[in-house]
Design a protein around this motif. Structure first.
Motif, PDB file in Angstrom:
ATOM      1  N   TYR A  12       0.720   3.958  -2.815  1.00 11.31           N
ATOM      2  CA  TYR A  12       0.075   5.080  -2.653  1.00 11.31           C
ATOM      3  C   TYR A  12       1.355   6.192  -2.952  1.00 11.31           C
ATOM      4  N   ASN A  13       2.438   5.966  -2.807  1.00 10.28           N
ATOM      5  CA  ASN A  13       3.391   6.924  -3.179  1.00 10.28           C
ATOM      6  C   ASN A  13       3.441   6.884  -4.837  1.00 10.28           C
ATOM      7  N   ALA A  14       3.240   5.783  -5.652  1.00  9.89           N
ATOM      8  CA  ALA A  14       3.132   6.078  -6.869  1.00  9.89           C
ATOM      9  C   ALA A  14       2.216   6.612  -7.573  1.00  9.89           C
ATOM     10  N   LYS A  25       0.263   9.176  -5.603  1.00  6.56           N
ATOM     11  CA  LYS A  25       0.656  10.442  -5.230  1.00  6.56           C
ATOM     12  C   LYS A  25       1.741  11.231  -5.960  1.00  6.56           C
ATOM     13  N   PHE A  26       2.613  10.645  -6.520  1.00 10.81           N
ATOM     14  CA  PHE A  26       3.352  11.258  -7.324  1.00 10.81           C
ATOM     15  C   PHE A  26       3.375  11.263  -8.746  1.00 10.81           C
ATOM     16  N   SER A  27       2.251  10.651  -9.324  1.00 11.69           N
ATOM     17  CA  SER A  27       1.887  10.467 -10.660  1.00 11.69           C
ATOM     18  C   SER A  27       0.693  11.354 -11.194  1.00 11.69           C
ATOM     19  N   PHE A  77      12.069   9.537   7.993  1.00  9.88           N
ATOM     20  CA  PHE A  77      11.805  11.188   7.693  1.00  9.88           C
ATOM     21  C   PHE A  77      12.462  11.697   6.431  1.00  9.88           C
ATOM     22  N   TYR A  78      12.971  10.847   5.463  1.00 11.00           N
ATOM     23  CA  TYR A  78      13.615  11.548   4.315  1.00 11.00           C
ATOM     24  C   TYR A  78      12.287  11.688   3.559  1.00 11.00           C
ATOM     25  N   LYS A  79      12.164  13.138   3.125  1.00  5.31           N
ATOM     26  CA  LYS A  79      11.341  13.572   2.036  1.00  5.31           C
ATOM     27  C   LYS A  79      12.096  14.281   0.997  1.00  5.31           C
ATOM     28  N   VAL A  80      11.739  13.713  -0.185  1.00  9.49           N
ATOM     29  CA  VAL A  80      12.712  14.201  -1.262  1.00  9.49           C
ATOM     30  C   VAL A  80      12.371  15.907  -1.355  1.00  9.49           C
ATOM     31  N   SER A  81      11.341  16.446  -1.284  1.00  5.68           N
ATOM     32  CA  SER A  81      11.430  17.978  -1.251  1.00  5.68           C
ATOM     33  C   SER A  81      10.196  18.057  -0.772  1.00  5.68           C
ATOM     34  N   GLY A 108       0.725  15.071   3.032  1.00  5.11           N
ATOM     35  CA  GLY A 108       0.722  14.753   4.325  1.00  5.11           C
ATOM     36  C   GLY A 108       1.648  13.514   4.757  1.00  5.11           C
ATOM     37  N   GLY A 109       2.508  13.318   3.792  1.00 11.22           N
ATOM     38  CA  GLY A 109       3.582  12.025   4.129  1.00 11.22           C
ATOM     39  C   GLY A 109       4.510  12.541   5.068  1.00 11.22           C
ATOM     40  N   SER A 110       4.801  11.392   5.927  1.00 16.07           N
ATOM     41  CA  SER A 110       5.382  11.396   7.050  1.00 16.07           C
ATOM     42  C   SER A 110       6.965  11.171   6.785  1.00 16.07           C
ATOM     43  N   GLY A 111       7.356  10.620   5.805  1.00 11.02           N
ATOM     44  CA  GLY A 111       8.635  10.036   5.327  1.00 11.02           C
ATOM     45  C   GLY A 111       9.153   9.164   6.109  1.00 11.02           C
ATOM     46  N   LEU A 112       8.003   8.398   6.581  1.00 10.04           N
ATOM     47  CA  LEU A 112       8.389   7.011   7.326  1.00 10.04           C
ATOM     48  C   LEU A 112       8.134   5.836   6.617  1.00 10.04           C
ATOM     49  N   GLY A 113       7.002   5.983   5.603  1.00  7.84           N
ATOM     50  CA  GLY A 113       6.452   4.900   4.989  1.00  7.84           C
ATOM     51  C   GLY A 113       7.349   3.862   4.443  1.00  7.84           C
ATOM     52  N   LEU A 114       8.359   4.413   3.737  1.00  6.07           N
ATOM     53  CA  LEU A 114       9.623   3.382   3.226  1.00  6.07           C
ATOM     54  C   LEU A 114      10.195   3.036   4.177  1.00  6.07           C
ATOM     55  N   ALA A 115      10.604   3.683   5.265  1.00  7.40           N
ATOM     56  CA  ALA A 115      11.193   3.223   6.314  1.00  7.40           C
ATOM     57  C   ALA A 115      10.643   2.075   6.968  1.00  7.40           C
ATOM     58  N   ALA A 147       0.580  -1.323  -0.229  1.00  3.01           N
ATOM     59  CA  ALA A 147       0.006   0.023  -0.062  1.00  3.01           C
ATOM     60  C   ALA A 147       0.922   1.110  -0.045  1.00  3.01           C
ATOM     61  N   ASN A 148       1.872   1.009   0.765  1.00  2.00           N
ATOM     62  CA  ASN A 148       2.614   2.310   0.925  1.00  2.00           C
ATOM     63  C   ASN A 148       3.326   2.537  -0.547  1.00  2.00           C
ATOM     64  N   ILE A 149       4.050   1.694  -1.196  1.00  5.08           N
ATOM     65  CA  ILE A 149       4.662   1.764  -2.372  1.00  5.08           C
ATOM     66  C   ILE A 149       3.667   2.382  -3.437  1.00  5.08           C
ATOM     67  N   THR A 168       6.127   0.080 -10.972  1.00  6.98           N
ATOM     68  CA  THR A 168       6.491   1.185 -11.672  1.00  6.98           C
ATOM     69  C   THR A 168       5.664   2.219 -12.239  1.00  6.98           C
ATOM     70  N   ASP A 169       5.999   3.211 -11.879  1.00  2.00           N
ATOM     71  CA  ASP A 169       5.031   4.457 -12.240  1.00  2.00           C
ATOM     72  C   ASP A 169       5.625   5.505 -13.320  1.00  2.00           C
ATOM     73  N   THR A 170       4.833   6.396 -13.813  1.00  2.00           N
ATOM     74  CA  THR A 170       5.256   7.141 -14.900  1.00  2.00           C
ATOM     75  C   THR A 170       5.260   8.746 -14.254  1.00  2.00           C
TER      76      THR A 170
HETATM   77  P1  ADP Z   1       5.853   9.054   3.132  1.00  2.00           P
HETATM   78  O1  ADP Z   1       5.476   8.613   4.344  1.00  2.00           O
HETATM   79  O2  ADP Z   1       5.639  10.589   3.268  1.00  2.00           O
HETATM   80  O3  ADP Z   1       5.200   8.882   1.495  1.00  2.00           O
HETATM   81  P2  ADP Z   1       7.951   7.569   1.964  1.00  2.00           P
HETATM   82  O4  ADP Z   1       9.117   6.902   3.256  1.00  2.00           O
HETATM   83  O5  ADP Z   1       6.978   6.578   1.688  1.00  2.00           O
HETATM   84  O6  ADP Z   1       7.522   8.736   2.767  1.00  2.00           O
HETATM   85  O7  ADP Z   1       8.858   8.250   0.891  1.00  2.00           O
HETATM   86  C1  ADP Z   1       9.959   8.767   1.254  1.00  2.00           C
HETATM   87  C2  ADP Z   1      10.325   9.659   0.182  1.00  2.00           C
HETATM   88  O8  ADP Z   1      10.393   9.095  -1.370  1.00  2.00           O
HETATM   89  C3  ADP Z   1       9.028  10.747  -0.157  1.00  2.00           C
HETATM   90  O9  ADP Z   1       9.754  12.174   0.131  1.00  2.00           O
HETATM   91  C4  ADP Z   1       8.722  10.730  -1.581  1.00  2.00           C
HETATM   92  O10 ADP Z   1       8.725  12.005  -2.148  1.00  2.00           O
HETATM   93  C5  ADP Z   1       9.723   9.868  -2.481  1.00  2.00           C
HETATM   94  N1  ADP Z   1       8.970   8.840  -3.197  1.00  2.00           N
HETATM   95  C6  ADP Z   1       8.822   7.578  -2.683  1.00  2.00           C
HETATM   96  N2  ADP Z   1       7.941   6.985  -3.568  1.00  2.00           N
HETATM   97  C7  ADP Z   1       8.021   7.980  -4.914  1.00  2.00           C
HETATM   98  C8  ADP Z   1       7.584   7.644  -6.194  1.00  2.00           C
HETATM   99  N3  ADP Z   1       6.882   6.533  -6.584  1.00  2.00           N
HETATM  100  N4  ADP Z   1       7.970   8.690  -6.905  1.00  2.00           N
HETATM  101  C9  ADP Z   1       8.391   9.847  -6.445  1.00  2.00           C
HETATM  102  N5  ADP Z   1       9.048   9.803  -5.501  1.00  2.00           N
HETATM  103  C10 ADP Z   1       8.564   8.989  -4.497  1.00  2.00           C
END
Ligand code: ADP
Length: 446
Positions: free
Chosen positions: A346-348, A350-352, A394-398, A405-412, A342-344, A376-378
């Motif tokens: 929702y990110n895909a 969110k960023f598409s 807590f790493y957020k790309v920008s 509202g991402g916490s930057g914890l999802g992928l960790a 779900a985390n992967i 894989t997303d576009t």
């Molecule tokens: P969050 O819980 O805030 O979504 P994540 O730990 O899931 O944080 O993601 C860390 C960072 O990786 C986020 O800042 C996000 O911008 C970037 N990221 C994750 N997945 C994608 C993706 N599919 N496309 C672009 N950036 C992504």
């Protein structure tokens, strides 16, 4: 006299606890001397050192050409150490290997002694006794063999296997008596050293756990103060503005209160995520593992998010051949794996942008045998310098990007969960060119 190098007068020595018995004459070794030396072994708590000293005493007081120590560990027998008298002192090799894998031994004799807990003496092994058909005994034309169990309170600790292929009747009755007594002493000393080793590794393990918990607690505190501080300040600002009458219009107040509400929901999510991550990192999280079919799990995961993708205007596809993952099992906590997926996903999403594509590719790798799910997303993609850090807490790309509202914890969290299951998680991306996040999980056949 067979070992002239070891011949000196034992009686001249003062300190038995440091005396190396191999230095002395076999003839000069009287019974009490050997027992005194062996008793001093009980203070040796380093198992390897203990084994080496034991092997020297046994080898040079028995008249064996070759001595082997077999130890029992969790119901299996391991050849723990081996020594050749001819090679002299310090030639003992301590290197545990499973008994079944050693071909230069009469395993049947050792197994017999281990099973019956009775010693075996063979004066002319290749020609008389029960073991004349043993392949090793036949091939080597074995002569003198003495195999003695090491027992502690009636339980098998191990076996001494001694051989002398030069002469028959090498193990005379006085030597057998000595080895029997040495075995009893060895049992106590080995048990002591094992207890000590267990205790030492438990203390180490606990110390590492405490260090991990302390680090995690410190990180948690600094994260809390940093990531909770900002939204709390904004909540305080908005609420005070309403209370002080700065914002009076009901419509305006509603607008600010809905921002406050959004921030509170964000804080709640952050706390839940942080709590889970801390428990994962300190190994306090309890997983509910169960065997699951690969095909079923993947198809269910995919189906659950079809509506979310459709609502975001994204084409969402699954690539999985009908036979891929068929008859394969995963032993996983399905709720946690869903959390990763779900985390992967929702990110895909969110960023598409609307009109984008998300593809889920499922493959089976032979070596190591695992399932790989690749999403894989576009979308906007991730730059080269950000890519290695996205699995850090807590790493957020920008900051400007994380408006949703991402916490930057999802992928960790996803990384901790996948690693717990014995898999890996990784990312490939180029800025502006979309992103692929993959994770693997070990599989096994039904
Ligand atoms: P969050 O819980 O805030 O979504 P994540 O730990 O899931 O944080 O993601 C860390 C960072 O990786 C986020 O800042 C996000 O911008 C970037 N990221 C994750 N997945 C994608 C993706 N599919 N496309 C672009 N950036 C992504």
């Amino acid at each position: 006299m067979r070992y002239p190098n070891y011949l000196t007068s034992l009686k001249e020595q003062q300190d038995w606890s440091t005396t190396n018995i191999s230095d002395y004459s076999l003839q000069a070794l009287d019974f009490m001397t050997i027992m005194n030396t062996s008793r001093s072994l009980s203070s040796e708590v380093n198992l390897e050192q203990l084994i080496k000293r034991l092997m020297e005493i046994v080898t040079f007081s028995s008249g064996a050409e070759r001595s082997i120590l077999v130890l029992k560990e969790r119901d299996n027998l391991f050849v723990e150490a081996e020594m050749l008298a001819l090679d002299g002192k310090d030639s003992c090799i301590v290197n545990p290997v499973a008994l079944e894998t050693k071909e230069d031994l009469p395993a049947a004799v050792i197994q017999f002694v281990a099973r019956t807990k009775e010693g075996v003496v063979l004066d002319d092994a290749a020609n008389t006794g029960f073991f004349t058909h043993d392949p090793y005994i036949r091939e080597t034309d074995a002569k003198s063999i003495f195999c003695e169990p090491i027992l502690h309170q009636g339980n098998l600790v191990g076996v001494f296997y001694l051989e002398n292929n030069l002469i028959r009747n090498a193990f005379t009755s006085d030597r057998l008596d000595i080895i029997k007594l040495l075995s009893a002493q060895a049992a106590i000393s080995i048990e002591n050293a094992r207890l000590y080793n267990d205790l030492e590794s438990k203390v180490k393990e606990r110390t590492n756990e405490l260090i991990l918990m302390e680090t995690s607690r410190r990180d948690l505190l600094s994260n809390i103060s940093h990531d909770l501080g900002t939204p709390l300040t904004s909540i305080q600002g908005y609420v005070e503005a309403i209370l002080d009458g700065v914002i009076q219009e009901p419509e305006e107040q509603r607008k600010y209160l809905s921002v406050v509400h959004m921030r509170i929901v964000g804080i709640q999510r952050l706390i839940t995520d942080l709590y889970q991550l801390s428990r994962l990192e300190t190994k306090q999280f309890h997983f509910q593992l169960a065997p699951t079919s690969c095909q079923t799990m993947v198809r269910q995961l995919f189906a659950k998010y079809e509506l979310d993708a459709a609502n975001a205007g994204i084409t969402y596809t699954l690539d999985m051949s009908p036979t891929e993952g068929e008859d394969l099992l995963l032993t996983v906590d399905t709720d946690r794996i869903e959390q990763v997926y779900a985390n992967i996903l929702y990110n895909a999403i969110k960023f598409s942008a609307r009109g984008g594509f998300i593809n889920v590719l499922v493959t089976i790798r032979p070596e190591p045998f695992e399932l790989v799910i690749r999403v894989t997303d576009t979308g906007v993609g991730i730059s080269e310098e950000d890519l290695p850090h996205i699995f850090e807490r807590f790493y957020k790309v920008s900051k400007s990007r994380s408006t949703s509202g991402g916490s930057g914890l999802g992928l960790a969290i996803a990384k901790e969960i996948v690693q717990y299951h014995g898999g890996q998680i990784w990312a490939e991306s180029r800025l502006g060119k979309g992103c692929s996040i993959s994770f693997s999980l070990p599989v096994h056949r039904i």
